[in-house]
Design an enzyme around this catalytic site. Sequence first.
Site, PDB file in Angstrom:
ATOM      1  N   LEU A   1      -0.423   7.116   3.634  1.00  0.00           N
ATOM      2  CA  LEU A   1       0.379   6.308   5.249  1.00  0.00           C
ATOM      3  C   LEU A   1       1.581   6.093   4.224  1.00  0.00           C
ATOM      4  CD1 LEU A   1       0.303   6.908   7.821  1.00  0.00           C
ATOM      5  CD2 LEU A   1      -0.759   4.471   8.213  1.00  0.00           C
TER       6      LEU A   1
ATOM      7  N   GLY B   1       1.091  -1.269   0.017  1.00  0.00           N
ATOM      8  CA  GLY B   1       0.217  -0.078   0.191  1.00  0.00           C
ATOM      9  C   GLY B   1       0.964   1.351  -0.136  1.00  0.00           C
TER      10      GLY B   1
ATOM     11  N   GLY C   1      -0.319   4.735  -1.558  1.00  0.00           N
ATOM     12  CA  GLY C   1      -1.577   5.510  -0.142  1.00  0.00           C
ATOM     13  C   GLY C   1      -1.023   7.014   0.359  1.00  0.00           C
TER      14      GLY C   1
ATOM     15  N   ASP D   1       1.991  -1.693  -4.651  1.00  0.00           N
ATOM     16  CA  ASP D   1       0.349  -1.727  -4.630  1.00  0.00           C
ATOM     17  C   ASP D   1       0.026  -1.850  -5.550  1.00  0.00           C
ATOM     18  OD1 ASP D   1      -0.419   1.445  -2.930  1.00  0.00           O
ATOM     19  OD2 ASP D   1      -1.693   0.479  -4.502  1.00  0.00           O
ATOM     20  N   ILE D   2      -1.231  -1.277  -5.831  1.00  0.00           N
ATOM     21  CA  ILE D   2      -2.205  -2.703  -6.717  1.00  0.00           C
ATOM     22  C   ILE D   2      -2.358  -1.972  -8.135  1.00  0.00           C
ATOM     23  CG2 ILE D   2      -3.747  -1.062  -5.611  1.00  0.00           C
ATOM     24  CD1 ILE D   2      -4.490  -4.694  -6.658  1.00  0.00           C
TER      25      ILE D   2
ATOM     26  N   TYR E   1     -15.756  -1.090   8.070  1.00  0.00           N
ATOM     27  CA  TYR E   1     -13.840  -0.557   7.930  1.00  0.00           C
ATOM     28  C   TYR E   1     -13.957  -1.041   9.316  1.00  0.00           C
ATOM     29  CZ  TYR E   1     -10.574   2.329   8.664  1.00  0.00           C
ATOM     30  OH  TYR E   1      -8.679   3.002   8.728  1.00  0.00           O
TER      31      TYR E   1
ATOM     32  N   ILE F   1      -5.720  11.113   9.831  1.00  0.00           N
ATOM     33  CA  ILE F   1      -4.735  11.552   9.435  1.00  0.00           C
ATOM     34  C   ILE F   1      -4.364  13.142   8.613  1.00  0.00           C
ATOM     35  CG2 ILE F   1      -2.407  11.223   8.302  1.00  0.00           C
ATOM     36  CD1 ILE F   1      -2.711   8.016   9.046  1.00  0.00           C
TER      37      ILE F   1
HETATM   38  N1  SER Z   1      -9.848   7.730   8.487  1.00  0.00           N
HETATM   39  C1  SER Z   1     -10.106   6.949   8.722  1.00  0.00           C
HETATM   40  C2  SER Z   1     -11.658   7.005   8.381  1.00  0.00           C
HETATM   41  O1  SER Z   1     -11.987   8.446   8.524  1.00  0.00           O
HETATM   42  C3  SER Z   1     -10.178   5.761  10.255  1.00  0.00           C
HETATM   43  O2  SER Z   1      -9.584   5.291  10.631  1.00  0.00           O
HETATM   44  O3  SER Z   1     -12.146   6.086   7.677  1.00  0.00           O
END
Ligand code: SER
Length: 312
Positions: free
Chosen positions: A13, A8, A11, A34-35, A139, A169
């Site tokens: 992060l 990943g 992305g 990554d994909i 999620y 983040i």
């Molecule tokens: N940043 C993430 C989200 O909004 C939460 O971990 O899905």
Amino acid sequence: MSRILIIGSEGQLGSELSTFLKKKKNIDDIILSDIKDNSSSDLTYKKLNALNFKDLESLVEDYKIDDIYHLAAILSAKGEVEPMLTWDLNMNSLFNVLNLAKNKTIKKVFWPSSISVFGNNTPKINTNQFSIKEPNTVYGISKLSGERWCEYYNIKYGTDIRSVRFPGIISSNTLPGGGTTDYAVDIFYSFLKDEKYKCFLNQDTMLPMIYIDDAIESINKIMGVKKDSLNIKSSYNLAGFSMTPKMIEIKLKKIKENFIVEYNPDYRQEIADSWPDSIDDISSQNDWGWHAKYDLGKTINEMIRRLENINK
Ligand code: SER
């Protein structure tokens, strides 16, 4: 020196982690995957579908990988649009990494969990490490299940998996995608383009956030300590600061007074309302010396400085 694989890597992060590690390590010891077809980095890149165990295993063998940073996932908002795909990707890619780590020569794994493991019945203020976890998004369910499996592998098989529960983040390198906390990044792009920002959460939605440099430092720190100092084998609460959209609007208006934010909450409001306002991360402080350096003011200054540099 250990050789690492980031899954990943393209992305939000992953892109910042690879930049950070590049400064710290021999570049031949960092493998990105990554994909996507191509990487924006000049490091060794291998396209990988993390759901394909054989391909992952070959990659690990070919490059003699020691540590894996498994960052690939579908986030909370997109997860509600594609529930089964989200469950499949988030869980089965984790199982691939865990099973590889259990049977092979992998030394350490980092896997991020999230504040999304909490839910509507969780006390919202200074949410405790062990507080009620009844996530109501796919999620969140996948992250909570993943945490239980990480603990299981750590204890049953002695695999070394380390994890933190990230707040939203805030970063400038790569746009996040499909998250509920994405507004806190998007708002800067509108601000710098002199555009009105249409916020998908209401103005008083308090959520825990973290600046990317702190997020990366937390990964660096938890991966660097001795395994036996980590008493929590699932995932650690992690705090940065807390804010509402209105708080960031007020701060940005102080810089540019004609900046306008319009509030049109959508389905993401319900997700945000189920998450904590603030996080108690005392276990991280005690076990591995965690302490965030960025508050909202410092984060805003850094975001503007970096985004202006990118656009120069
Ligand atoms: N940043 C993430 C989200 O909004 C939460 O971990 O899905």
